[in-house]
Each structure stands twice: as structure tokens, then as C-alpha cells.
Motif scaffolding. Structure first.
Motif, PDB file in Angstrom:
ATOM      1  N   ALA A 148     103.874 116.762 156.179  1.00 13.34           N
ATOM      2  CA  ALA A 148     103.475 118.048 155.590  1.00 13.34           C
ATOM      3  C   ALA A 148     104.688 118.909 155.295  1.00 13.34           C
ATOM      4  CB  ALA A 148     102.521 118.775 156.537  1.00 13.34           C
ATOM      5  N   GLU A 149     105.630 118.981 156.238  1.00 13.25           N
ATOM      6  CA  GLU A 149     106.808 119.810 156.006  1.00 13.25           C
ATOM      7  C   GLU A 149     107.687 119.224 154.900  1.00 13.25           C
ATOM      8  OE1 GLU A 149     108.836 121.236 159.482  1.00 13.25           O
ATOM      9  OE2 GLU A 149     106.993 122.032 160.328  1.00 13.25           O
ATOM     10  N   SER A 150     107.773 117.905 154.855  1.00 18.96           N
ATOM     11  CA  SER A 150     108.521 117.283 153.750  1.00 18.96           C
ATOM     12  C   SER A 150     107.851 117.625 152.425  1.00 18.96           C
ATOM     13  CB  SER A 150     108.561 115.759 153.926  1.00 18.96           C
ATOM     14  OG  SER A 150     109.245 115.424 155.109  1.00 18.96           O
ATOM     15  N   GLY A 151     106.526 117.598 152.419  1.00 17.38           N
ATOM     16  CA  GLY A 151     105.794 117.944 151.201  1.00 17.38           C
ATOM     17  C   GLY A 151     106.080 119.367 150.767  1.00 17.38           C
ATOM     18  N   MET A 152     106.105 120.299 151.706  1.00 13.25           N
ATOM     19  CA  MET A 152     106.368 121.684 151.334  1.00 13.25           C
ATOM     20  C   MET A 152     107.828 121.897 150.947  1.00 13.25           C
ATOM     21  SD  MET A 152     103.395 122.731 151.146  1.00 13.25           S
ATOM     22  CE  MET A 152     103.851 124.348 150.513  1.00 13.25           C
ATOM     23  N   THR A 153     108.722 121.090 151.527  1.00  7.68           N
ATOM     24  CA  THR A 153     110.116 121.121 151.080  1.00  7.68           C
ATOM     25  C   THR A 153     110.192 120.706 149.605  1.00  7.68           C
ATOM     26  OG1 THR A 153     111.047 120.712 153.266  1.00  7.68           O
ATOM     27  CG2 THR A 153     112.391 120.056 151.391  1.00  7.68           C
ATOM     28  N   VAL A 154     109.508 119.614 149.282  1.00  9.46           N
ATOM     29  CA  VAL A 154     109.487 119.148 147.889  1.00  9.46           C
ATOM     30  C   VAL A 154     108.867 120.228 146.992  1.00  9.46           C
ATOM     31  CG1 VAL A 154     108.389 117.490 146.318  1.00  9.46           C
ATOM     32  CG2 VAL A 154     109.454 116.692 148.447  1.00  9.46           C
ATOM     33  N   PHE A 155     107.777 120.809 147.444  1.00  7.20           N
ATOM     34  CA  PHE A 155     107.122 121.862 146.663  1.00  7.20           C
ATOM     35  C   PHE A 155     108.102 123.006 146.384  1.00  7.20           C
ATOM     36  CE2 PHE A 155     104.999 125.929 146.385  1.00  7.20           C
ATOM     37  CZ  PHE A 155     104.109 125.713 145.344  1.00  7.20           C
ATOM     38  N   GLY A 156     108.783 123.451 147.425  1.00 12.09           N
ATOM     39  CA  GLY A 156     109.689 124.595 147.282  1.00 12.09           C
ATOM     40  C   GLY A 156     110.839 124.308 146.329  1.00 12.09           C
ATOM     41  N   VAL A 157     111.437 123.118 146.478  1.00  9.73           N
ATOM     42  CA  VAL A 157     112.549 122.754 145.593  1.00  9.73           C
ATOM     43  C   VAL A 157     112.039 122.624 144.160  1.00  9.73           C
ATOM     44  CG1 VAL A 157     114.223 120.939 145.043  1.00  9.73           C
ATOM     45  CG2 VAL A 157     113.913 121.679 147.420  1.00  9.73           C
ATOM     46  N   ALA A 158     110.868 121.994 144.016  1.00  5.60           N
ATOM     47  CA  ALA A 158     110.287 121.821 142.674  1.00  5.60           C
ATOM     48  C   ALA A 158     109.985 123.178 142.041  1.00  5.60           C
ATOM     49  CB  ALA A 158     109.016 120.974 142.750  1.00  5.60           C
ATOM     50  N   PHE A 159     109.469 124.085 142.845  1.00  2.00           N
ATOM     51  CA  PHE A 159     109.135 125.411 142.320  1.00  2.00           C
ATOM     52  C   PHE A 159     110.388 126.110 141.795  1.00  2.00           C
ATOM     53  CE2 PHE A 159     108.440 129.973 142.661  1.00  2.00           C
ATOM     54  CZ  PHE A 159     107.252 130.105 141.955  1.00  2.00           C
ATOM     55  N   ARG A 160     111.463 126.058 142.579  1.00  2.00           N
ATOM     56  CA  ARG A 160     112.687 126.727 142.134  1.00  2.00           C
ATOM     57  C   ARG A 160     113.242 126.098 140.857  1.00  2.00           C
ATOM     58  NH1 ARG A 160     113.117 127.476 147.716  1.00  2.00           N
ATOM     59  NH2 ARG A 160     114.213 125.522 148.081  1.00  2.00           N
ATOM     60  N   LYS A 161     113.107 124.767 140.742  1.00  2.00           N
ATOM     61  CA  LYS A 161     113.546 124.120 139.496  1.00  2.00           C
ATOM     62  C   LYS A 161     112.655 124.546 138.330  1.00  2.00           C
ATOM     63  CE  LYS A 161     115.770 119.878 141.109  1.00  2.00           C
ATOM     64  NZ  LYS A 161     116.279 118.627 140.543  1.00  2.00           N
ATOM     65  N   TRP A 162     111.366 124.586 138.581  1.00  2.00           N
ATOM     66  CA  TRP A 162     110.394 124.874 137.518  1.00  2.00           C
ATOM     67  C   TRP A 162     110.627 126.253 136.905  1.00  2.00           C
ATOM     68  CZ3 TRP A 162     105.702 128.030 137.619  1.00  2.00           C
ATOM     69  CH2 TRP A 162     104.836 127.797 136.540  1.00  2.00           C
ATOM     70  N   ILE A 163     111.013 127.225 137.754  1.00  2.00           N
ATOM     71  CA  ILE A 163     111.217 128.577 137.224  1.00  2.00           C
ATOM     72  C   ILE A 163     112.651 128.822 136.760  1.00  2.00           C
ATOM     73  CG2 ILE A 163     109.325 129.659 138.528  1.00  2.00           C
ATOM     74  CD1 ILE A 163     111.458 130.791 140.447  1.00  2.00           C
ATOM     75  N   ALA A 164     113.506 127.805 136.857  1.00  2.00           N
ATOM     76  CA  ALA A 164     114.897 127.994 136.417  1.00  2.00           C
ATOM     77  C   ALA A 164     114.925 128.285 134.922  1.00  2.00           C
ATOM     78  CB  ALA A 164     115.720 126.740 136.727  1.00  2.00           C
ATOM     79  N   GLU A 165     115.891 129.106 134.523  1.00  2.00           N
ATOM     80  CA  GLU A 165     115.991 129.489 133.115  1.00  2.00           C
ATOM     81  C   GLU A 165     116.162 128.249 132.248  1.00  2.00           C
ATOM     82  OE1 GLU A 165     118.441 132.928 132.625  1.00  2.00           O
ATOM     83  OE2 GLU A 165     118.601 132.569 130.462  1.00  2.00           O
ATOM     84  N   GLY A 166     115.404 128.183 131.178  1.00  2.00           N
ATOM     85  CA  GLY A 166     115.526 127.088 130.231  1.00  2.00           C
ATOM     86  C   GLY A 166     114.731 125.844 130.608  1.00  2.00           C
ATOM     87  N   GLU A 167     114.210 125.790 131.841  1.00  2.00           N
ATOM     88  CA  GLU A 167     113.449 124.603 132.271  1.00  2.00           C
ATOM     89  C   GLU A 167     112.118 124.571 131.512  1.00  2.00           C
ATOM     90  OE1 GLU A 167     114.152 121.968 134.636  1.00  2.00           O
ATOM     91  OE2 GLU A 167     112.489 121.340 133.372  1.00  2.00           O
ATOM     92  N   GLU A 168     111.794 123.389 130.960  1.00  2.00           N
ATOM     93  CA  GLU A 168     110.545 123.291 130.193  1.00  2.00           C
ATOM     94  C   GLU A 168     109.632 122.175 130.657  1.00  2.00           C
ATOM     95  OE1 GLU A 168     111.443 123.180 126.023  1.00  2.00           O
ATOM     96  OE2 GLU A 168     111.994 125.316 125.984  1.00  2.00           O
ATOM     97  N   ARG A 169     110.110 121.352 131.586  1.00  2.00           N
ATOM     98  CA  ARG A 169     109.250 120.259 132.069  1.00  2.00           C
ATOM     99  C   ARG A 169     108.084 120.803 132.878  1.00  2.00           C
ATOM    100  NH1 ARG A 169     113.159 116.874 135.503  1.00  2.00           N
ATOM    101  NH2 ARG A 169     113.929 119.006 135.811  1.00  2.00           N
ATOM    102  N   SER A 170     107.051 119.989 132.999  1.00  2.00           N
ATOM    103  CA  SER A 170     105.868 120.430 133.743  1.00  2.00           C
ATOM    104  C   SER A 170     106.172 120.447 135.245  1.00  2.00           C
ATOM    105  CB  SER A 170     104.689 119.496 133.481  1.00  2.00           C
ATOM    106  OG  SER A 170     104.879 118.274 134.165  1.00  2.00           O
ATOM    107  N   PHE A 171     105.388 121.237 135.965  1.00  2.00           N
ATOM    108  CA  PHE A 171     105.532 121.305 137.423  1.00  2.00           C
ATOM    109  C   PHE A 171     105.363 119.916 138.040  1.00  2.00           C
ATOM    110  CE2 PHE A 171     104.767 122.492 141.776  1.00  2.00           C
ATOM    111  CZ  PHE A 171     105.459 123.672 141.939  1.00  2.00           C
TER     112      PHE A 171
END
Lengths: 190, 190
Positions: A148-171
């Protein structure tokens, strides 16, 4: 007496975000938010417990999506497969048209240590909820926490990438990439 | 004028733990703690910012151990190897004779939601510090976060196992077991 104001919650939320960005979170009151959309402070408090909750109310939906995902995994899925299902279900809450909202929300939170703490605690709460769901599906205690914690780590890192400027890939694409990085990191150590 | 009281800090800490267990954290004041060892409240506040800090002051040592561990890894170590070094260095702070203290501390924290939140935030701070150390050793941004948070997940699970009733294995042995479980979980998905 609770009156029904069509779309009041959404209008309050939009006005709150605008004010938090333009005026600052600390300097905005619930009354300011209500006034900006022609509603009363009392109406605001019918929809949100306080002005912070405008920023965190979506996390109940996120928790439900994660738990639905765990429940949807196959009977003999591995712990990490269950977490993958949870992450996929969560990704559905972050369509492309949500990205700007998420970016603005993150700007507000990054500017306020108390909001950052609240965000961390909410994420920790999500990890606990997912771990409990895994345990209820028979995953042993420590493994449930790890997955579960690994999953939330992945979620958090993915979220920060997703909102990065210029990022257009899907969540979802980004989540898969980050999960792949986690697996590759671990496989290198095996 | 700061007077030197031999062992004051340790005596205050021991008295605080006893009172937090016997009387409850909320019902214990700094003055109570000082009085229990024949010192003044003012002396207490020379050693601890507040009564919560008695429980959290060790986390600076923990952060230093983790960072020393990252620094000690070989030049071309992988991110997870650096984290392994960090975890090994941290384990040195938890010798067998520390286990009872850690158990009592956990009992106090588990009984108080505000202390639990503080613990979570401190652990999140440690993960950030380790991630920054990994970045400074050339690990890319997202991978540094993945590795550091995975490391702290392993640390947390290992810690809970280590303080479990009847557990007698060393912290390091348990950390290695848990890290092995994390790797096995991920390898299963590769």
C-alpha cells in the motif's frame, strides 16, 4: 432549513481557488468566498467544514476509487497487482481537463506549510486505507503495508509528474511508467 | 546563565516517559517532569522545546545516520543500494537495549492522535532528506523520491516488527527481511 442552491458547492470551490491564488490562502475568509458568488457564509459552511476542506474534499473520492480498485482485482491477484488496480481506478479521477485545477491546487498547497502537512497526513491516511483493504483480501500484515505504501509512493510521484509544466501524458500512462521504475529499481537489487 | 546539570537531559527524558505512561501524555506538564527529578521547569525548557520534543528529539540522530549511510555507499551504487546503506546506518541506533524504550515510546504515541500526526510528518521529513541526499549523489529526481520513500516504508515496517512483543531479532536482520519482501513483491511483477 437547508435551501438548495444549484451548483453552490462547485461555485464556492471555483471562487475559493481563485481567491487562494490571487489573494493568498491565509488572507481569504469563508465569508470572502461566499460573497464572491453571492452566497452567505452559512451556505459555505453547509458545504465545507472550513476553508481548508475546499482543497481536500476530493480525497474521499480518491479513497473510494482506490478501495474499489483493490476490490476489483482478481481473486488470486498478488498484492502489487491489487495495488495496480487501485492506482488505475484512481487515475480515472484525473482526466486531462482536471490537470489545470490540480496544478492550481498544488500551487496553493506548496505555499502553505500547514496545508502541506495536511496533504501528507491525508496521503498517509489513504495508504492506511489501502493497506486495510489488502489485509481484508488476505494479504499478510507487513506485506499489505509495504504494497500500500509503495502504491501511494507511486501515486505521489506520478501526480507530481502529471502536473509538471508541459506534461501532456495521461495520469494512467505516467502511473504505469513510475510503477515500472519502482519495479526496475527493485529488480536491480534481486 | 546556563548551569550544567550532569545527565539532566537523560533524567528528564526518563521521568517524562514514566509519567507519559503512568499519567498519560496530555495530563503531564513540563513542570511535573522537572519536579520528578528535582529540577526546575526552566531547566526542562533548556533541554526540550516542549513536552512533545522529549519523544522526537532522537529523530535528528536518525536523519544524520540515514544521510551518513547514503554518503557511505560506493560511487556507482544503485539508488536502492544507497538506501540499503542508509537503512543499515539507521539500524545502529536501535540496539537490543533500546527496544524497551522504543516500545514504551510507541505506546505513548499510539494513544495520542496529535503525536501520531507528528510522527508521520517526521517520517515524511526523513524521506525528503534521504531523497535530497540521493539527488545530490546524482540520482534523478523521481527515482530519488521512489527509492527514499521505499526505504522509509521498509524502515517503518521493520520498526513495527522490531518492537512487536516477543520479537528478539536485531533491527538490521528485520530491515533486511523487509527489504527482501519489498524486492520480492516487485520482482513478482517484473
Amino acid at each position: 432549513m437547508v435551501r438548495w442552491e444549484p451548483g453552490a458547492r462547485e461555485r464556492l470551490q471555483a471562487a475559493a481557488m481563485d481567491l487562494y491564488i490571487s489573494r493568498g490562502f491565509e488572507k481569504t475568509t469563508a465569508a470572502d468566498i461566499a460573497q464572491a458568488v453571492g452566497l452567505t457564509e452559512r451556505t459555505f459552511f453547509r458545504h465545507f467544514a472550513d476553508k481548508r476542506e475546499v482543497l481536500f474534499s476530493g480525497q474521499e473520492l480518491l479513497e473510494q476509487a482506490l478501495l474499489d480498485g483493490v476490490a476489483a482485482a482478481a481473486p488470486h491477484a498478488s498484492p502489487l497487482e491489487m495495488v495496480e488496480f487501485a492506482l488505475s481506478a484512481a487515475a480515472a479521477l484525473f482526466p486531462a481537463e482536471r490537470r489545470d485545477h490540480s496544478r492550481r491546487r498544488q500551487t496553493i498547497i506548496s505555499g502553505n506549510p500547514a496545508l502541506q502537512e495536511r496533504e501528507l497526513l491525508k496521503l498517509a491516511g489513504l495508504a492506511s486505507a489501502v493497506a486495510a483493504a489488502l489485509r481484508s483480501r488476505g494479504v499478510p500484515d507487513a506485506m499489505a503495508t509495504l504494497a500500500a505504501e509503495s502504491g501511494m509512493t507511486v501515486f505521489g510521484v506520478a501526480f507530481r509528474k502529471w502536473i509538471a509544466e508541459g506534461e501532456e501524458r495521461s495520469f494512467l500512462d505516467i502511473e504505469r511508467e513510475v510503477l515500472g521504475e519502482l519495479v526496475a529499481m527493485a529488480v536491480g537489487a534481486a
